[in-house]
Scaffold this motif. Sequence first.
Motif, PDB file in Angstrom:
ATOM      1  N   UNK A 174     -23.659  -0.443  -3.386  1.00 37.36           N
ATOM      2  CA  UNK A 174     -24.562   0.117  -4.383  1.00 37.36           C
ATOM      3  C   UNK A 174     -23.748   0.902  -5.412  1.00 37.36           C
ATOM      4  N   UNK A 175     -22.803   1.725  -4.909  1.00 36.51           N
ATOM      5  CA  UNK A 175     -21.819   2.351  -5.791  1.00 36.51           C
ATOM      6  C   UNK A 175     -20.458   2.288  -5.120  1.00 36.51           C
ATOM      7  N   UNK A 176     -19.407   2.491  -5.901  1.00 33.85           N
ATOM      8  CA  UNK A 176     -18.054   2.430  -5.360  1.00 33.85           C
ATOM      9  C   UNK A 176     -17.525   1.012  -5.353  1.00 33.85           C
ATOM     10  N   UNK A 177     -16.324   0.840  -4.780  1.00 31.90           N
ATOM     11  CA  UNK A 177     -15.713  -0.482  -4.822  1.00 31.90           C
ATOM     12  C   UNK A 177     -14.792  -0.713  -3.625  1.00 31.90           C
ATOM     13  N   UNK A 178     -14.551  -1.987  -3.362  1.00 35.42           N
ATOM     14  CA  UNK A 178     -13.561  -2.377  -2.362  1.00 35.42           C
ATOM     15  C   UNK A 178     -12.524  -3.217  -3.083  1.00 35.42           C
ATOM     16  N   UNK A 179     -11.270  -2.752  -3.056  1.00 37.20           N
ATOM     17  CA  UNK A 179     -10.222  -3.485  -3.754  1.00 37.20           C
ATOM     18  C   UNK A 179      -9.247  -4.080  -2.770  1.00 37.20           C
ATOM     19  N   UNK A 180      -9.054  -5.377  -2.905  1.00 40.86           N
ATOM     20  CA  UNK A 180      -8.111  -6.089  -2.057  1.00 40.86           C
ATOM     21  C   UNK A 180      -6.909  -6.430  -2.909  1.00 40.86           C
ATOM     22  N   UNK A 181      -5.743  -5.990  -2.465  1.00 40.47           N
ATOM     23  CA  UNK A 181      -4.540  -6.240  -3.242  1.00 40.47           C
ATOM     24  C   UNK A 181      -3.835  -7.464  -2.696  1.00 40.47           C
ATOM     25  N   UNK A 182      -3.498  -8.346  -3.582  1.00 42.06           N
ATOM     26  CA  UNK A 182      -2.729  -9.506  -3.173  1.00 42.06           C
ATOM     27  C   UNK A 182      -1.252  -9.133  -3.166  1.00 42.06           C
ATOM     28  N   UNK A 183      -0.660  -9.093  -1.991  1.00 44.11           N
ATOM     29  CA  UNK A 183       0.718  -8.614  -1.869  1.00 44.11           C
ATOM     30  C   UNK A 183       1.730  -9.551  -2.521  1.00 44.11           C
ATOM     31  N   UNK A 184       1.415 -10.837  -2.582  1.00 44.94           N
ATOM     32  CA  UNK A 184       2.386 -11.780  -3.126  1.00 44.94           C
ATOM     33  C   UNK A 184       2.412 -11.768  -4.652  1.00 44.94           C
ATOM     34  N   UNK A 185       1.257 -11.583  -5.271  1.00 45.09           N
ATOM     35  CA  UNK A 185       1.261 -11.403  -6.724  1.00 45.09           C
ATOM     36  C   UNK A 185       0.512 -10.119  -7.016  1.00 45.09           C
ATOM     37  N   UNK A 186       1.240  -9.047  -7.089  1.00 43.91           N
ATOM     38  CA  UNK A 186       0.723  -7.672  -7.121  1.00 43.91           C
ATOM     39  C   UNK A 186      -0.488  -7.437  -8.016  1.00 43.91           C
ATOM     40  N   UNK A 187      -0.544  -8.137  -9.135  1.00 46.96           N
ATOM     41  CA  UNK A 187      -1.602  -7.847 -10.103  1.00 46.96           C
ATOM     42  C   UNK A 187      -2.962  -8.388  -9.666  1.00 46.96           C
ATOM     43  N   UNK A 188      -2.913  -9.499  -8.974  1.00 46.11           N
ATOM     44  CA  UNK A 188      -4.153 -10.209  -8.697  1.00 46.11           C
ATOM     45  C   UNK A 188      -4.900  -9.680  -7.478  1.00 46.11           C
ATOM     46  N   UNK A 189      -6.191  -9.792  -7.513  1.00 47.96           N
ATOM     47  CA  UNK A 189      -7.011  -9.468  -6.355  1.00 47.96           C
ATOM     48  C   UNK A 189      -6.827 -10.545  -5.296  1.00 47.96           C
ATOM     49  N   UNK A 190      -6.859 -10.111  -4.050  1.00 47.06           N
ATOM     50  CA  UNK A 190      -6.813 -11.072  -2.954  1.00 47.06           C
ATOM     51  C   UNK A 190      -8.100 -11.892  -2.986  1.00 47.06           C
ATOM     52  N   UNK A 235      -0.394  -1.195   0.752  1.00 45.94           N
ATOM     53  CA  UNK A 235      -1.853  -1.126   0.903  1.00 45.94           C
ATOM     54  C   UNK A 235      -2.466  -2.487   0.616  1.00 45.94           C
ATOM     55  N   UNK A 236      -3.257  -2.978   1.547  1.00 47.73           N
ATOM     56  CA  UNK A 236      -3.893  -4.288   1.401  1.00 47.73           C
ATOM     57  C   UNK A 236      -5.307  -4.139   0.849  1.00 47.73           C
ATOM     58  N   UNK A 237      -5.944  -3.047   1.280  1.00 42.34           N
ATOM     59  CA  UNK A 237      -7.373  -2.910   1.025  1.00 42.34           C
ATOM     60  C   UNK A 237      -7.700  -1.443   0.787  1.00 42.34           C
ATOM     61  N   UNK A 238      -8.447  -1.179  -0.277  1.00 41.44           N
ATOM     62  CA  UNK A 238      -8.892   0.196  -0.544  1.00 41.44           C
ATOM     63  C   UNK A 238     -10.400   0.243  -0.643  1.00 41.44           C
ATOM     64  N   UNK A 239     -10.998   1.032   0.236  1.00 38.89           N
ATOM     65  CA  UNK A 239     -12.434   1.278   0.171  1.00 38.89           C
ATOM     66  C   UNK A 239     -12.587   2.584  -0.600  1.00 38.89           C
ATOM     67  N   UNK A 240     -13.237   2.508  -1.773  1.00 37.02           N
ATOM     68  CA  UNK A 240     -13.297   3.675  -2.656  1.00 37.02           C
ATOM     69  C   UNK A 240     -14.728   4.118  -2.888  1.00 37.02           C
ATOM     70  N   UNK A 241     -15.064   5.273  -2.341  1.00 33.50           N
ATOM     71  CA  UNK A 241     -16.376   5.910  -2.578  1.00 33.50           C
ATOM     72  C   UNK A 241     -17.540   4.929  -2.438  1.00 33.50           C
ATOM     73  N   UNK A 242     -17.518   4.136  -1.374  1.00 29.16           N
ATOM     74  CA  UNK A 242     -18.555   3.117  -1.229  1.00 29.16           C
ATOM     75  C   UNK A 242     -19.836   3.700  -0.635  1.00 29.16           C
ATOM     76  N   UNK A 243     -20.936   3.478  -1.339  1.00 25.36           N
ATOM     77  CA  UNK A 243     -22.258   3.786  -0.800  1.00 25.36           C
ATOM     78  C   UNK A 243     -23.082   2.509  -0.794  1.00 25.36           C
ATOM     79  N   UNK A 244     -23.965   2.406   0.190  1.00 18.70           N
ATOM     80  CA  UNK A 244     -24.863   1.250   0.242  1.00 18.70           C
ATOM     81  C   UNK A 244     -26.255   1.716   0.618  1.00 18.70           C
ATOM     82  N   UNK A 245     -27.187   1.424  -0.255  1.00 17.20           N
ATOM     83  CA  UNK A 245     -28.587   1.760   0.001  1.00 17.20           C
ATOM     84  C   UNK A 245     -29.381   0.466  -0.031  1.00 17.20           C
ATOM     85  N   UNK A 246     -30.031   0.148   1.096  1.00 16.47           N
ATOM     86  CA  UNK A 246     -30.838  -1.073   1.156  1.00 16.47           C
ATOM     87  C   UNK A 246     -32.258  -0.770   0.691  1.00 16.47           C
TER      88      UNK A 246
END
Length: 228
Positions: free
Chosen positions: A57-73, A2-13
């Motif tokens: 506004x709520x939720x998160x987008x997580x980018x996983x760095x495949x080369x160093x698993x712990x770090x965010x891309x 998994x490279x990218x996880x979109x988790x419960x993202x809401x956006x209210x302008x």
Amino acid sequence: NVLLQIKNVSKIYNGDIVALTDMNLDVKEGEFISFVGPSGCGKSTIFKIIAGLSEPTTGSVELTNQTSKQEELDRTEIGFVFQHATLLPWKSVLDNITLPLELKGVSKKKRYIQGREVLEMVGLKGYEKALPRQLSGGMQMRVSIARALVAKPKLLLMDEPFGALDEITRQNLHYELLKIWEKTNMTVLFITHNVFESVFLSTKIAVMSARPGRISHTFDVPEYERNE
Ligand code: ADP
Ligand code: ADP
């Protein structure tokens, strides 16, 4: 992977314009996903959030760095192509393409070497010194694509990149884009209004709806339907 996880993202302008509601998606490395759906369903909004140009506004987008698993891309590992080629008119093609490297502080010699490589990839060898206005719309779009690729992004976001082009130019760019995608291990997220384009290019299609703004369903494109 998994490279990218979109988790419960809401956006209210502005407190009341609901663009996204509780959107979820896992993106695996190497996928080519098209986002289709009516105008205003939040396609551009989720791309801006992924690119770090806008906050959910709520939720998160997580980018996983495949080369160093712990770090965010790092956000610099993301390339972005907009609907219209957004080139700097006073800069040459080569200087436009190598801008992301310039911003990273790469030496002129190094960035020109890398710039010439991607220029050749998009079929524009020989146009290094041209100014954007001397090129056709399709060629300018290729320069935009080259600029997005020059820093070898792990993730390429394309927001209706070919919408303004004629059919033949669009088809040529489809083939070029697929060639580059097959050659690298790049993950591509692509916005289009064109269903044929989404089937031709992608491994997966995410259909979005406006009320609420989120993915209503996704389906995998069978191999035999692709590149047809
Ligand atoms: P799409 O790309 O699918 O057409 P957008 O993400 O551009 O959809 O827009 C989703 C909704 O959010 C629309 O109602 C749009 O008008 C609104 N919107 C987008 N950007 C902004 C903004 N910067 N400020 C206020 N409303 C916005
Ligand atoms: P798209 O091609 O994604 O549908 P739009 O033409 O809707 O884009 O919007 C163009 C720009 O204006 C985007 O940057 C978007 O975020 C912003 N925008 C869209 N709707 C609104 C709005 N209601 N208020 C403020 N900005 C908006």
